[in-house]
Design a protein around this motif. Structure first.
Motif, PDB file in Angstrom:
ATOM      1  N   GLU A   1     -32.435  76.417   8.324  1.00 14.19           N
ATOM      2  CA  GLU A   1     -33.244  76.694   6.899  1.00 14.19           C
ATOM      3  C   GLU A   1     -34.672  76.433   7.204  1.00 14.19           C
ATOM      4  O   GLU A   1     -35.417  77.331   6.638  1.00 14.19           O
ATOM      5  CB  GLU A   1     -32.704  75.360   5.803  1.00 14.19           C
ATOM      6  N   ALA A   2     -35.203  75.610   7.869  1.00 12.05           N
ATOM      7  CA  ALA A   2     -36.573  75.278   8.058  1.00 12.05           C
ATOM      8  C   ALA A   2     -37.392  76.538   8.766  1.00 12.05           C
ATOM      9  O   ALA A   2     -38.293  76.967   8.323  1.00 12.05           O
ATOM     10  CB  ALA A   2     -36.831  74.040   8.858  1.00 12.05           C
ATOM     11  N   MET A   3     -36.452  76.973   9.774  1.00  9.38           N
ATOM     12  CA  MET A   3     -37.163  78.147  10.403  1.00  9.38           C
ATOM     13  C   MET A   3     -37.249  79.438   9.785  1.00  9.38           C
ATOM     14  O   MET A   3     -38.060  80.214   9.725  1.00  9.38           O
ATOM     15  CB  MET A   3     -36.083  78.598  11.694  1.00  9.38           C
ATOM     16  N   HIS A   4     -36.248  79.542   8.708  1.00 15.83           N
ATOM     17  CA  HIS A   4     -36.370  80.684   7.999  1.00 15.83           C
ATOM     18  C   HIS A   4     -37.638  80.768   7.129  1.00 15.83           C
ATOM     19  O   HIS A   4     -38.421  81.593   6.558  1.00 15.83           O
ATOM     20  CB  HIS A   4     -34.907  81.027   7.057  1.00 15.83           C
ATOM     21  N   ALA A   5     -37.591  79.308   6.576  1.00 14.52           N
ATOM     22  CA  ALA A   5     -38.802  79.116   5.426  1.00 14.52           C
ATOM     23  C   ALA A   5     -40.138  79.203   6.225  1.00 14.52           C
ATOM     24  O   ALA A   5     -41.283  79.589   5.694  1.00 14.52           O
ATOM     25  CB  ALA A   5     -38.694  77.674   4.841  1.00 14.52           C
ATOM     26  N   PHE A   6     -40.098  78.718   7.605  1.00 16.57           N
ATOM     27  CA  PHE A   6     -41.563  78.960   8.450  1.00 16.57           C
ATOM     28  C   PHE A   6     -41.886  80.269   8.381  1.00 16.57           C
ATOM     29  O   PHE A   6     -42.882  80.669   8.181  1.00 16.57           O
ATOM     30  CB  PHE A   6     -41.068  78.043   9.760  1.00 16.57           C
ATOM     31  N   ALA A   7     -40.789  81.159   9.030  1.00 17.17           N
ATOM     32  CA  ALA A   7     -41.011  82.521   9.143  1.00 17.17           C
ATOM     33  C   ALA A   7     -41.495  83.320   7.891  1.00 17.17           C
ATOM     34  O   ALA A   7     -42.641  83.835   7.955  1.00 17.17           O
ATOM     35  CB  ALA A   7     -39.887  83.358   9.495  1.00 17.17           C
TER      36      ALA A   7
ATOM     37  N   ARG B   1     -45.604  74.381   9.191  1.00 17.53           N
ATOM     38  CA  ARG B   1     -44.195  73.739   9.659  1.00 17.53           C
ATOM     39  C   ARG B   1     -44.018  72.498   8.634  1.00 17.53           C
ATOM     40  O   ARG B   1     -42.787  72.167   8.219  1.00 17.53           O
ATOM     41  CB  ARG B   1     -44.260  73.154  10.933  1.00 17.53           C
ATOM     42  N   VAL B   2     -45.056  71.790   8.067  1.00 15.95           N
ATOM     43  CA  VAL B   2     -44.962  70.726   7.211  1.00 15.95           C
ATOM     44  C   VAL B   2     -44.324  71.275   5.866  1.00 15.95           C
ATOM     45  O   VAL B   2     -43.749  70.705   5.485  1.00 15.95           O
ATOM     46  CB  VAL B   2     -46.334  70.109   6.982  1.00 15.95           C
ATOM     47  N   ARG B   3     -44.641  72.551   5.663  1.00 18.94           N
ATOM     48  CA  ARG B   3     -44.128  72.798   4.212  1.00 18.94           C
ATOM     49  C   ARG B   3     -42.886  73.417   4.463  1.00 18.94           C
ATOM     50  O   ARG B   3     -42.026  73.227   3.665  1.00 18.94           O
ATOM     51  CB  ARG B   3     -45.169  73.959   3.640  1.00 18.94           C
ATOM     52  N   ALA B   4     -42.499  74.033   5.658  1.00 17.88           N
ATOM     53  CA  ALA B   4     -41.184  74.433   5.814  1.00 17.88           C
ATOM     54  C   ALA B   4     -40.015  73.536   5.912  1.00 17.88           C
ATOM     55  O   ALA B   4     -38.959  73.504   5.517  1.00 17.88           O
ATOM     56  CB  ALA B   4     -41.204  75.327   7.083  1.00 17.88           C
TER      57      ALA B   4
ATOM     58  N   THR C   1     -54.889  78.324  15.464  1.00 17.53           N
ATOM     59  CA  THR C   1     -53.458  78.531  15.842  1.00 17.53           C
ATOM     60  C   THR C   1     -52.558  77.159  15.535  1.00 17.53           C
ATOM     61  O   THR C   1     -51.802  77.505  14.628  1.00 17.53           O
ATOM     62  CB  THR C   1     -53.013  78.982  17.114  1.00 17.53           C
ATOM     63  N   VAL C   2     -52.991  76.194  16.242  1.00 15.15           N
ATOM     64  CA  VAL C   2     -52.247  74.857  15.880  1.00 15.15           C
ATOM     65  C   VAL C   2     -52.384  74.622  14.584  1.00 15.15           C
ATOM     66  O   VAL C   2     -51.227  74.045  13.944  1.00 15.15           O
ATOM     67  CB  VAL C   2     -52.574  73.868  16.839  1.00 15.15           C
ATOM     68  N   GLY C   3     -53.378  74.825  13.908  1.00 16.04           N
ATOM     69  CA  GLY C   3     -53.584  74.294  12.420  1.00 16.04           C
ATOM     70  C   GLY C   3     -52.806  75.051  11.763  1.00 16.04           C
ATOM     71  O   GLY C   3     -52.277  74.604  10.605  1.00 16.04           O
ATOM     72  N   TYR C   4     -52.794  76.304  11.705  1.00 16.17           N
ATOM     73  CA  TYR C   4     -51.917  77.241  11.053  1.00 16.17           C
ATOM     74  C   TYR C   4     -50.397  76.811  11.024  1.00 16.17           C
ATOM     75  O   TYR C   4     -49.610  76.810  10.220  1.00 16.17           O
ATOM     76  CB  TYR C   4     -52.365  78.821  11.087  1.00 16.17           C
TER      77      TYR C   4
ATOM     78  N   LYS D   1     -49.552  65.092   1.584  1.00 12.95           N
ATOM     79  CA  LYS D   1     -49.773  65.726   0.248  1.00 12.95           C
ATOM     80  C   LYS D   1     -51.105  66.525   0.567  1.00 12.95           C
ATOM     81  O   LYS D   1     -51.157  67.616  -0.124  1.00 12.95           O
ATOM     82  CB  LYS D   1     -50.138  64.784  -0.321  1.00 12.95           C
ATOM     83  N   GLU D   2     -51.840  66.476   1.279  1.00 13.64           N
ATOM     84  CA  GLU D   2     -53.231  67.088   1.736  1.00 13.64           C
ATOM     85  C   GLU D   2     -52.832  68.516   2.443  1.00 13.64           C
ATOM     86  O   GLU D   2     -53.309  69.560   2.055  1.00 13.64           O
ATOM     87  CB  GLU D   2     -54.136  66.482   2.300  1.00 13.64           C
ATOM     88  N   LEU D   3     -51.854  68.280   3.543  1.00 13.00           N
ATOM     89  CA  LEU D   3     -51.465  69.573   3.961  1.00 13.00           C
ATOM     90  C   LEU D   3     -50.719  70.423   2.820  1.00 13.00           C
ATOM     91  O   LEU D   3     -50.329  71.674   3.277  1.00 13.00           O
ATOM     92  CB  LEU D   3     -50.567  69.254   5.192  1.00 13.00           C
ATOM     93  N   LEU D   4     -49.791  69.797   2.045  1.00 17.05           N
ATOM     94  CA  LEU D   4     -49.015  70.462   1.317  1.00 17.05           C
ATOM     95  C   LEU D   4     -49.842  71.272   0.159  1.00 17.05           C
ATOM     96  O   LEU D   4     -49.369  72.121  -0.743  1.00 17.05           O
ATOM     97  CB  LEU D   4     -47.897  69.443   0.585  1.00 17.05           C
ATOM     98  N   GLY D   5     -51.203  70.677  -0.038  1.00 25.30           N
ATOM     99  CA  GLY D   5     -52.026  71.207  -1.187  1.00 25.30           C
ATOM    100  C   GLY D   5     -52.450  72.773  -0.958  1.00 25.30           C
ATOM    101  O   GLY D   5     -52.408  73.201   0.244  1.00 25.30           O
ATOM    102  N   GLU D   6     -53.250  73.140  -1.933  1.00 25.67           N
ATOM    103  CA  GLU D   6     -53.861  74.400  -1.737  1.00 25.67           C
ATOM    104  C   GLU D   6     -54.634  74.713  -0.447  1.00 25.67           C
ATOM    105  O   GLU D   6     -54.640  75.732   0.158  1.00 25.67           O
ATOM    106  CB  GLU D   6     -54.659  74.671  -3.066  1.00 25.67           C
TER     107      GLU D   6
END
Length: 453
Positions: A437-443, A289-292, A281-284, A335-340
């Protein structure tokens, strides 16, 4: 909102002998949180009945059961002080001490506030009571019951972080709900089951401080604005103007999907990983969140709270009254969290941080205070994790059913994630506050990631 009444509720003396005066010193676990903002939670309950029924039936039961619960948790009616003659701050309770209970009426849209749609963070602030805190003295607990006529009611709780952690706060709420739901007749015993009866002996924690953490944490606070600053005034963290609140749900099937993603990506090398509901859960949530938020910092840190009660040797009783929470940091490169494989990176980082628990719950504890007091470098962003699904927040039935929604409002100021059990009993809820904006992206990322897997 209209304030109808403010009651000062004292612990009842019915069938239970209360001390006329007592003190409890803060331990190193408590001192760590001395000036952090109070913890605030709101429980929303469906109550589609006329206003007179609330004032004639529900409110009297809530008041009496609160008084009964405070008889067991009597330090909550006391005050936190730091007298010159005492090395540590102390909780002092004496006969006549009370807890403030505000009763209010609101004509806001109950169903919307108790719903799951994104909302402005400030919209629920009027449902929260304030603690009275000065340099010399601080209240421990304040409560507010707000009626939404013909719709429902809420119970807002503000508690001092240096006096009780989430486990203790939850135990008090459960005790209050238990005594309200199964309220005894006047003059009859009103004992609590063992799992709800608080344990006050400080010695069970103090024996675990051979490295003088108490002295270190105390000295760090005294130096803040010091050299001998005994002020009890808490940090005044502000809620951003554009703060938006969201609550997201991971069902058991979703958590199983996330587990299979890790197993598949690891290609058989996941046997030594914790793939618990908490880790997944926390990992996902972290990677979404980092991406959003389009995090620009080089490094991101997830600060995990760890209940140390059953991790100490000898263990501390599960019903211990006070703080007994430690910390671990999960660290990853942005950058690793943003990766594939960002989710795998997050799970690995959380696992690596939890692996240090094998060295003992207090390993690295000398750094906990530093993490609070010293700012991280500009290229580091830190996000906390509060709450726990194990608290069973949605199990708090005061006699009118389970909560429709439970919010931890204090994350508005700390920007932490809040984890809890789910309103429908399936899985976990994750709440946090960010920009709209970030909350919509996160959703979008949160749901899309599950559907693609």
């Amino acid at each position: 909102m209209k304030v109808v009444h403010v009651f000062n509720v004292a612990p009842t003396s019915e069938s239970k002998e209360l001390p006329t005066q007592t003190t409890l010193p803060l331990t190193f676990f408590d001192i760590l949180w001395l000036r952090l903002p109070p913890v605030q939670r709101i429980f929303f309950y469906h109550f589609p009945h006329p206003t007179p029924l609330f004032f004639d039936t529900l409110l009297p039961k809530l008041k009496r059961s609160l008084s009964l619960a405070l008889a067991h948790f009597f330090p909550l009616a006391g005050h936190l002080t730091w007298p010159l003659h005492s090395q540590n701050p102390i909780i002092t309770y004496k006969t006549g001490d009370t807890v403030s209970l505000t009763v209010a009426e609101s004509h806001a849209d109950f169903d919307r506030l108790a719903g799951t749609d994104l909302s402005e963070a400030r919209e629920i602030h009027h449902l929260l009571p304030h603690l009275t805190i000065s340099h010399d003295q601080a209240s421990v607990l304040a409560l507010q019951v707000t009626l939404f006529p013909n719709s429902g009611f809420s119970i807002g709780i503000t508690s001092h972080h240096a006096v009780l952690d989430g486990k203790t706060s939850t135990s008090f709420i459960k005790a209050w709900a238990y005594l309200c739901r199964d309220q005894p007749e006047p003059e009859s015993p009103f004992s609590l089951p063992p799992e709800l009866s608080p344990f006050f002996d400080r010695e069970v924690v103090q024996v675990h401080d051979p490295n003088h953490l108490e002295q270190k944490f105390r000295s760090d606070w005294l130096r803040q604005g010091g050299p001998d600053n005994r002020s009890l005034v808490v940090w005044d963290l502000q809620v951003p103007d554009d703060a938006t609140r969201g609550v997201f749900h991971l069902g058991r099937s979703d958590i199983e999907k996330l587990k299979q993603i890790v197993v598949s990506k690891k290609k058989g090398n996941s046997s030594n990983l914790r793939l618990s509901t908490f880790v997944l859960t926390v990992g996902y949530a972290w990677v979404c969140r980092v991406r959003a938020e389009e995090t620009k910092n080089k490094t991101v840190i997830l600060a995990l709270n760890i209940d140390c009660r059953n991790r100490l040797e000898p263990p501390v009783p599960a019903t211990y009254f006070g703080n007994c929470v430690g910390a671990r940091l999960a660290i990853a490169e942005t950058k690793e969290l943003l990766g594939e494989d960002g989710f795998i990176v997050a799970v690995d980082a959380v696992n690596e941080s939890l692996e240090t628990l094998k060295e003992g719950a207090l390993s690295g504890a000398e750094n906990w205070s530093k993490w609070l007091h010293e700012s991280f470098k500009d290229d580091v962003k830190i996000v906390g994790v509060a709450g726990s699904p194990r608290f069973d927040a949605y199990g708090n039935d005061f006699g009118w059913g389970r909560p429709k929604k439970v919010e931890m409002a204090s994350i508005d100021k700390t920007a932490a994630f809040c984890l809890s059990d789910s309103r429908n009993g399936d899985g976990v809820e994750i709440g946090f506050v960010s920009t709209k904006e970030a909350m919509h992206a996160f959703a979008y990322l949160f749901l899309n990631g599950l559907h693609q897997s």
